[in-house]
Design an enzyme around this catalytic site. Structure first.
Site, PDB file in Angstrom:
ATOM      1  N   GLU A   1      -8.942  -5.367   8.613  1.00  0.00           N
ATOM      2  CA  GLU A   1      -7.764  -5.259   9.472  1.00  0.00           C
ATOM      3  C   GLU A   1      -8.158  -4.897  10.897  1.00  0.00           C
ATOM      4  OE1 GLU A   1      -3.323  -3.240   9.195  1.00  0.00           O
ATOM      5  OE2 GLU A   1      -5.012  -2.231   8.234  1.00  0.00           O
TER       6      GLU A   1
ATOM      7  N   SER B   1      -1.965   7.582   9.806  1.00  0.00           N
ATOM      8  CA  SER B   1      -1.532   8.455  10.895  1.00  0.00           C
ATOM      9  C   SER B   1      -2.732   9.040  11.638  1.00  0.00           C
ATOM     10  CB  SER B   1      -0.669   9.591  10.346  1.00  0.00           C
ATOM     11  OG  SER B   1      -1.471  10.492   9.603  1.00  0.00           O
TER      12      SER B   1
ATOM     13  N   SER C   1       5.644  -4.744   5.631  1.00  0.00           N
ATOM     14  CA  SER C   1       5.937  -5.773   6.625  1.00  0.00           C
ATOM     15  C   SER C   1       6.064  -7.139   5.959  1.00  0.00           C
ATOM     16  CB  SER C   1       4.824  -5.824   7.679  1.00  0.00           C
ATOM     17  OG  SER C   1       4.690  -4.583   8.334  1.00  0.00           O
TER      18      SER C   1
ATOM     19  N   GLU D   1      -3.344  12.064  12.276  1.00  0.00           N
ATOM     20  CA  GLU D   1      -3.869  13.249  11.584  1.00  0.00           C
ATOM     21  C   GLU D   1      -4.867  12.846  10.498  1.00  0.00           C
ATOM     22  OE1 GLU D   1      -0.189  14.157  13.640  1.00  0.00           O
ATOM     23  OE2 GLU D   1      -0.718  12.597  12.204  1.00  0.00           O
TER      24      GLU D   1
ATOM     25  N   TYR E   1       0.831  -1.202   0.000  1.00  0.00           N
ATOM     26  CA  TYR E   1       0.000   0.000   0.000  1.00  0.00           C
ATOM     27  C   TYR E   1       0.872   1.261   0.000  1.00  0.00           C
ATOM     28  CZ  TYR E   1      -4.624  -2.161   0.894  1.00  0.00           C
ATOM     29  OH  TYR E   1      -5.800  -2.849   0.793  1.00  0.00           O
TER      30      TYR E   1
END
Length: 397
Positions: free
Chosen positions: A249, A376, A166, A378, A133
C-alpha cells in the site's frame, strides 16, 4: 537512488504524456481531477470505463511481472507514470485496492489457481475489490480482530463486522482478515480470505461523513460463505499476509499521491496571493513550511523505493519506513487542510444551503481523518518505538 533521467526514461515520459494528452479528450475530458480523497463518489461509473480504457492500452499493472500479465517496468518508469498521470489531472483510478494491494499479494503469496482466477480480471478492471481489515474494536489495533470464520465442508462460513470499508458498495470481492482459530489471541489464528460480496450473507451500510459523502461503509457478515481454497497463505497465517499487503500500500503509487498534494498546495498558495492572505507573514511561513514538508516526503519516498528495488522491484517496505511514511503524509495533509481554511478566512466558514463544499472545505473536513485511517499516528509511533528503537511495549489490558 540516481534521480537523473536516462534517455530511455525520458522517452517513456514522453510516451506517457502523449498518450494521456491524446486520450483525456471527449467524454473522458470532463473527468479531469475527479475522484480524489473524499470524492470517490464522483462519476464512479465513468471512471470505471476510463480505468478499463487504461487497461486495454496496457497502462495498468505496470510493475507486475510479465508472467502474471504485467509489464514488468523498472521502478523509475513506474514513478514516471504516476507523476505524469497526476500532472495530467487524470481522474483517480477505481482499481487501486485490486491492482496495488491484492494483486501483488496474490503474486507473492497466492496459489497458482488463485492467481489464474483473479489476476486477469484485476488487470482488466472487470473485478473491483474492497479491503476487510478494520472492525469497531480493531481499527488501528488490527490484531484485535473478532470476525470469525469456520470451515463447513468445502466452504468458510463468516460471521462478524468490518468498518471503514472503502468501496464496499461497488466491489464484487473483498479480501478480509478473519479469526479462524477460536482459541487464538492477537496475531495468531488469523486467516486471509477472498470473499464474494454479492451474496445474501453480506450487508453493506454506508457511513455518511462530515463531507456529506460516504466512501466508507460498514459490512456485516452473517453466515457469509467463500470456498475453502480461497485462503491466501496457510490458515492461521493471515497476519503475515495482511502485513505484506500493507507494505504494498505504501508503494510507488504514493509518488502520484504527492503530485496531487503539490497541486493542492499550489491552489492554497494561489488563493493566498489572490485574497491577500500571503501578506500575513505567519501564513506565508506556513506555506513555506508546507513546501519544505512536501519535499521531505518525496525524498523519503524515493529513498524507500530505491531500497526496495535492491534485489526485487516489488519488495515490501520495512515497518519503520512504512510507519514513517504514514506519519509524514497524514500529518502534512491534515495540516494543509487547516492551512487552506486559514487562507480562506471567515468566508470559508459558510456553505450553500444544500451543503455544497468548495475544494478547501472538502480538503479540511476529509483530511481530519488522515491521521486515523490506515493506522493511526499513535499506532505508527508505537511501531517505530517498539520494533525499531527497541523501547518497552506499552502495557496492554
Amino acid at each position: 537512488m540516481d534521480l537523473s533521467e536516462s534517455p530511455a526514461d525520458g522517452e517513456f515520459r514522453d510516451e506517457v504524456r502523449t498518450w494521456l494528452a491524446e486520450n483525456l479528450v471527449g467524454d473522458f475530458a470532463r473527468l479531469a481531477g475527479m475522484g480524489g480523497s473524499g470524492r470517490e463518489h464522483e462519476a464512479f461509473a465513468d471512471r470505471v470505463e476510463w480505468n478499463r480504457h487504461l487497461a486495454a492500452a496496457g497502462w495498468t499493472c505496470l510493475g507486475w511481472p510479465t508472467e502474471h500479465g504485467g509489464r514488468g517496468l523498472p521502478l523509475a518508469q513506474q514513478v514516471i507514470f504516476h507523476e505524469e498521470y497526476a500532472r495530467a489531472d487524470a481522474p483517480a483510478r477505481v482499481n487501486h485496492l485490486g491492482e496495488e494491494l491484492l494483486g501483488p499479494t496474490l503474486i507473492d503469496h497466492g496459489t497458482p489457481a488463485q492467481q489464474a482466477q483473479f489476476l486477469p480480471d484485476i488487470k482488466a478492471v472487470t473485478q473491483l475489490w474492497c479491503q476487510g481489515y478494520s472492525e469497531p474494536d480493531a481499527g488501528s489495533d488490527l490484531a484485535g480482530i473478532r470476525t470469525r470464520a469456520r470451515l463447513d465442508g468445502g466452504e468458510w462460513v463468516i460471521d462478524g463486522q468490518k468498518i471503514w470499508t472503502s468501496l464496499a458498495r461497488q466491489a464484487q470481492w473483498c479480501f478480509a482478515v478473519v479469526r479462524t482459530d477460536p482459541g487464538s489471541r492477537r496475531h495468531a489464528g488469523l486467516s486471509y480470505l477472498l470473499v464474494p460480496m454479492d451474496q445474501p450473507g453480506i450487508e453493506v451500510r454506508p457511513i455518511v461523513q462530515l463531507t456529506g459523502t460516504s466512501e466508507f461503509n460498514e459490512v456485516y457478515f452473517t453466515g457469509a460463505r467463500t470456498a475453502a481454497d480461497l485462503v491466501v497463505g496457510a490458515p492461521g497465517d493471515g497476519w503475515r499476509v495482511a502485513m505484506a499487503t500493507l507494505g504494498y500500500e505504501r508503494g510507488v503509487s504514493t509518488i502520484g499521491q504527492q503530485v496531487g498534494f503539490a497541486r493542492e498546495l499550489a491552489a492554497v498558495e494561489a488563493e493566498a496571493r489572490r485574497n491577500g492572505a500571503y501578506d500575513d507573514p505567519v501564513l506565508a511561513d506556513r506555506i513555506a513550511d508546507a513546501t519544505v514538508g512536501l519535499e521531505v516526503m518525496r525524498a523519503h519516498a524515493m529513498r524507500t523505493l530505491a531500497a526496495e528495488e535492491v534485489g526485487s522491484a516489488r519488495k515490501t517496505a520495512s515497518g519503520r519506513e512504512v510507519s514513517v511514511a504514514k506519519l509524514l503524509w497524514s500529518r502534512w495533509h491534515r495540516d494543509l487542510g487547516e492551512l487552506a481554511m486559514a487562507v480562506r478566512g471567515a468566508p470559508g466558514l459558510t456553505v450553500a444551503a444544500d451543503y455544497r463544499l468548495d475544494s478547501a472545505q472538502a480538503l479540511f473536513l476529509f483530511s481530519r481523518a488522515d491521521t486515523i485511517y490506515g493506522g493511526s499516528d499513535e499506532i505508527q509511533r508505537n511501531i517505530i518505538a517498539e520494533r525499531v528503537l527497541g523501547l518497552p511495549k506499552e502495557p496492554r489490558p
